[in-house]
Write a protein that holds these residues in place. Structure first.
Motif, short mmCIF file in Angstrom:
data_model
loop_
_atom_site.label_atom_id
_atom_site.label_comp_id
_atom_site.label_asym_id
_atom_site.label_seq_id
_atom_site.Cartn_x
_atom_site.Cartn_y
_atom_site.Cartn_z
N MET A 79 37.27 46.79 69.97
CA MET A 79 38.59 47.25 69.64
C MET A 79 38.33 48.52 68.67
N LEU A 80 37.39 48.32 67.46
CA LEU A 80 37.35 49.31 66.59
C LEU A 80 36.58 50.56 67.23
N THR A 81 35.78 50.26 68.24
CA THR A 81 35.23 51.54 68.60
C THR A 81 36.06 52.31 69.54
N ASN A 82 36.68 51.65 70.19
CA ASN A 82 37.60 52.07 71.25
C ASN A 82 39.04 52.93 70.40
N ALA A 83 39.36 52.32 69.25
CA ALA A 83 40.15 53.00 68.17
C ALA A 83 39.49 54.11 67.75
N ALA A 84 38.37 54.25 67.57
CA ALA A 84 37.54 55.50 66.77
C ALA A 84 37.65 56.48 67.94
N VAL A 85 37.33 56.32 69.29
CA VAL A 85 37.29 57.29 70.21
C VAL A 85 38.84 57.76 70.42
N ARG A 86 39.87 57.57 70.05
CA ARG A 86 41.12 58.09 69.95
C ARG A 86 41.30 59.19 68.88
N ASN A 87 40.22 59.22 68.09
CA ASN A 87 40.25 60.24 67.10
C ASN A 87 39.55 61.61 67.40
N GLU A 88 40.47 62.72 67.23
CA GLU A 88 39.77 63.87 67.79
C GLU A 88 38.62 64.40 67.11
N ALA A 89 38.29 64.25 65.84
CA ALA A 89 37.03 64.36 65.63
C ALA A 89 35.87 63.76 66.30
N VAL A 90 35.90 62.51 66.61
CA VAL A 90 35.19 61.44 67.39
C VAL A 90 35.00 62.30 68.62
N THR A 91 36.06 62.20 69.45
CA THR A 91 35.95 62.84 70.95
C THR A 91 35.35 64.19 70.94
N THR A 92 35.41 65.21 69.82
CA THR A 92 34.70 66.42 69.92
C THR A 92 33.26 66.27 69.67
#
Length: 545
Positions: free
Chosen positions: A487-500
Motif C-alpha cells: 500500500m505504501l508503494t502504491n501510494a508512492a506511485v501516485r506522486n508526480e516525482a515518483v511517476t516521472t
C-alpha cells in the motif's frame, strides 16, 4: 467450562496421533474454502461491480480495488493480535475460536446481502477480517496444544497436513467461485463461502469434549510475563550507565505519534498510518528492550529473561519475512489484474477449457489461475517431505527451517522477475497468453511452501509456553506489514516525482513495480540468511502428561 488442560494422555495414547486432530483439520479445510472463496473473487468483483459507481475509469477502479483488497488483508492479519491476547489471557483458545467464528459468519452474510451497497459490503469485509483474524493464530496453536513431548515428532506431519488442508480448500474455492460469480452473481458466489464457514464452526464444535485445553492465565497473573520483564529492563537504572534502551524506545513512541499524524495526508489515511506506527513501536521498542534486557536479571528469573530474548529473536526473523508477503498476497490483486489483460489459450490441448473459463471469461480465468497455487502446494509438501528433504540429508545438506525460509524468500523474488518479463512483453504491444502465468505461479508456490508451511512449525516450536497464542499472532502480523509495504508503494506511485522517475526508466508502472518487489525480496533473503546463521533454535513443546 473446564480450565484445566483436559484429556491427559494415557499410557496407551502416549506417542500416538491425537484422535481429536481430525476435527481441527476438518474445520480448517472448510474455513479456508470459505476465506479463499471470497478473497479470490474480491478484486474482480470490486473492479467489475462494486466500484463502477465510484468511477468509470478502469485504471482508477483497479487502483481502488487494490487499495480495498490490501486494506482488508491488513485487517485480517492485524486482528490476530487481539484474538491471541484474549485467548491467552482470558477465554482460552477454544472459546475464542467459537465466538470469533460466529462474527466471521455474520461478515459473509453481509457480503451476500449487500452486493450493491459499499457501506454494507465493507462492513462485511470488516467483520470477516475481525473474525478470521481473531481465530487465525489460535487454530494452529490449538492444534499444537494437542501434542506433548511423547508425540511431538508427529506434530510436523500434522502441521504439514494442516497447511495441505488449507490449500485443499483454497484449490476448489479458486476454481469454482469465479464460475459462480460469473454465472450466478455475487449473492450466490459470496453466500457459498458463508455456508462453508458455518460448517467449519460446526465441525470444530463437534470435538469440544475431546480437546486438550490449555487454560488462560486469567486467574494467575504472571509477574514475569514478557511485558513485565520488558518494562523492568527499560525502567531499571544502573549507576554510572545511561539508558540507551529507554531512549530508543522513547524515540519509537515519538516516531509512532508522527506516523499517526499522517492520517490527515490523503495518500496515507488511517490504515497505513496506524500500521506504520505499530511497526515503529515494535521495532524501536524491541531493540530498546534488547539493549537493556540483562538489567531485568535478579528482579525476574533467568528463564523469564531468556524467554523475552527468545521472543525478540523470533521477531527479527519475522521482520525479514514481511517482504515475502508483499509478493505473495499480490497474486490475488496485481497478478489477477495482469491476467485479465491476457488472452485465454483455449486452443492449447492441455488447457482445461472445461473448467477454466474460456471465451468471454478472461476476468474469471485470471482469478481461477490462483488455483495453481494450492494445487502445487498439495503436491510439493509430500514431495518435499518424502523425497527432497531425505535426499538432501543423505548428501549432507540439512534443510533446517531457517534455511528453507531463506531460500523461499529468494525464490519468490525470482517469480516476480518472470512476471515482470511477461509485463514487458505485453507493454511492447504483443498479445500474451494467460498460460505463461503458470511460470511465476510455480515459482511463487515453491517459495510459499518453503516459507509459510515451515513457519507454522517454527513459530510454535520457538514460542515460550505462555506466549504461544501471541507469538502465532505476531507471525500472522508479518502479512499485515507485507501488505502495508504494498500500500505504501502504491501510494508512492501516485506522486508526480515518483511517476516521472519511473517514466525516465523506460518501464511501465506495472513492470517497474514488479522489478522493485523482486529486488525487495532478494535484499530480504540476503539479510535473512545472515541473521539465520547465528539464530539459536529452541524446543518449547509441553512435557508429556
Amino acid at each position: 467450562m473446564s480450565q484445566a488442560a483436559t484429556a491427559p494422555a494415557t499410557a496407551d495414547s502416549q506417542g500416538r496421533m491425537p484422535r481429536q486432530i481430525g476435527f481441527i483439520i476438518g474445520n480448517e479445510a472448510a474455513e479456508r474454502f470459505s476465506f479463499y472463496g471470497m478473497r479470490n473473487i474480491l478484486t474482480s468483483f470490486l473492479v467489475g461491480t462494486l466500484l463502477l459507481a465510484s468511477t468509470s475509469d478502469l485504471a482508477e477502479r483497479e487502483h481502488l480495488a487494490k487499495e480495498v483488497f490490501h486494506s482488508f488483508m491488513i485487517g485480517t492479519y492485524f486482528f490476530p493480535l487481539l484474538g491471541g491476547w484474549l485467548a491467552d489471557r482470558y477465554f482460552g483458545k477454544y472459546n475464542t475460536v467459537i465466538w470469533f467464528s460466529l462474527i466471521y459468519c455474520a461478515g459473509h452474510a453481509c457480503l451476500a446481502m449487500f452486493e450493491h451497497s459499499q457501506a454494507g459490503f465493507y462492513t462485511g469485509l470488516f467483520l470477516i477480517a475481525f473474525g478470521a483474524g481473531g481465530i487465525k493464530p489460535l487454530v494452529v496453536s490449538f492444534c499444537g496444544d494437542q501434542f506433548d513431548q511423547s508425540n511431538k515428532h508427529k506434530a510436523k506431519l500434522v502441521f504439514d497436513a494442516f497447511y495441505w488442508t488449507i490449500n485443499f480448500g483454497s484449490l476448489f474455492a479458486s476454481l469454482l467461485m469465479p464460475i459462480f460469480l460469473r454465472e450466478y452473481g455475487p449473492s450466490i458466489a459470496f453466500g457459498i463461502p458463508g455456508a462453508l464457514m458455518f460448517l467449519a464452526t460446526f465441525i470444530f464444535w463437534l470435538g469440544r469434549n475431546r480437546y486438550v485445553r490449555v487454560p488462560p492465565t486469567r486467574d494467575a497473573p504472571d509477574p514475569d510475563s514478557f511485558f513485565n520483564v520488558a518494562r523492568t529492563a527499560l525502567s531499571a537504572r544502573v549507576a554510572g550507565q545511561g539508558n540507551p534502551g529507554a531512549i530508543v524506545a522513547g524515540l519509537g513512541v515519538v516516531l509512532a505519534v508522527g506516523a499517526l499524524s499522517l492520517t490527515a495526508v490523503p495518500a496515507m489515511g488511517f490504515v497505513k498510518s496506524a500500521c506504520l506506527a505499530l511497526g515503529l513501536l515494535i521495532g524501536f521498542g524491541g531493540y530498546g528492550v534488547s539493549l537493556q534486557l540483562d538489567r531485568a536479571r535478579g528482579k525476574h528469573p533467568d528463564a523469564a529473561v531468556d524467554g523475552v530474548r527468545a521472543v525478540l529473536r523470533i521477531l527479527i526473523v519475522f521482520a525479514f519475512v514481511t517482504p515475502f508477503w508483499s509478493l505473495f498476497d499480490q497474486k490475488a490483486s496485481t497478478w489477477v489484474l495482469q491476467g485479465q489483460k491476457m488472452f485465454v489459450p483455449t486452443d492449447l490441448w492441455w488447457w482445461p477449457s472445461w473448467l477454466i473459463s474460456g471465451e468471454g471469461g478472461a476476468r474469471a480465468a485470471a482469478s481461477q489461475m490462483q488455483a495453481i497455487n494450492p494445487l502445487l502446494v498439495m503436491l510439493l509438501i509430500p514431495f518435499n517431505n518424502l523425497l527432497l528433504y531425505p535426499a538432501l540429508r543423505r548428501i549432507g545438506l540439512h534443510p533446517t527451517p531457517l534455511r528453507r525460509m531463506g531460500f523461499g524468500i529468494a525464490i519468490s523474488g525470482l517469480s516476480w522477475i518472470v512476471a515482470a518479463v511477461l509485463q514487458l512483453y505485453m507493454d511492447a504491444g504483443h498479445p500474451m497468453s494467460l498460460a505463461w502465468q503458470v511460470l511465476p505461479y510455480v515459482l511463487l508456490t515453491l517459495g510459499e511452501v518453503l516459507v509459510s508451511a515451515t513457519a507454522l512449525e517454527f513459530a510454535y516450536s520457538q514460542a515460550p509456553h505462555a506466549m504461544k497464542g501471541v507469538i502465532m499472532a505476531l507471525w500472522y502480523l508479518t502479512s499485515t506489514f507485507g501488505n502495508l509495504w504494498v500500500m505504501l508503494t502504491n501510494a508512492a506511485v501516485r506522486n508526480e516525482a515518483v511517476t516521472t522517475h519511473i517514466a525516465a526508466t523506460g518501464l511501465s508502472e506495472n513492470a517497474f513495480l514488479m522489478f522493485f518487489f523482486a529486488g525487495f525480496a532478494f535484499v530480504a533473503a540476503a539479510a535473512f540468511a545472515l541473521y539465520a546463521r547465528s539464530y539459536p533454535m529452541q524446543d518449547h513443546y509441553r512435557q508429556a502428561a
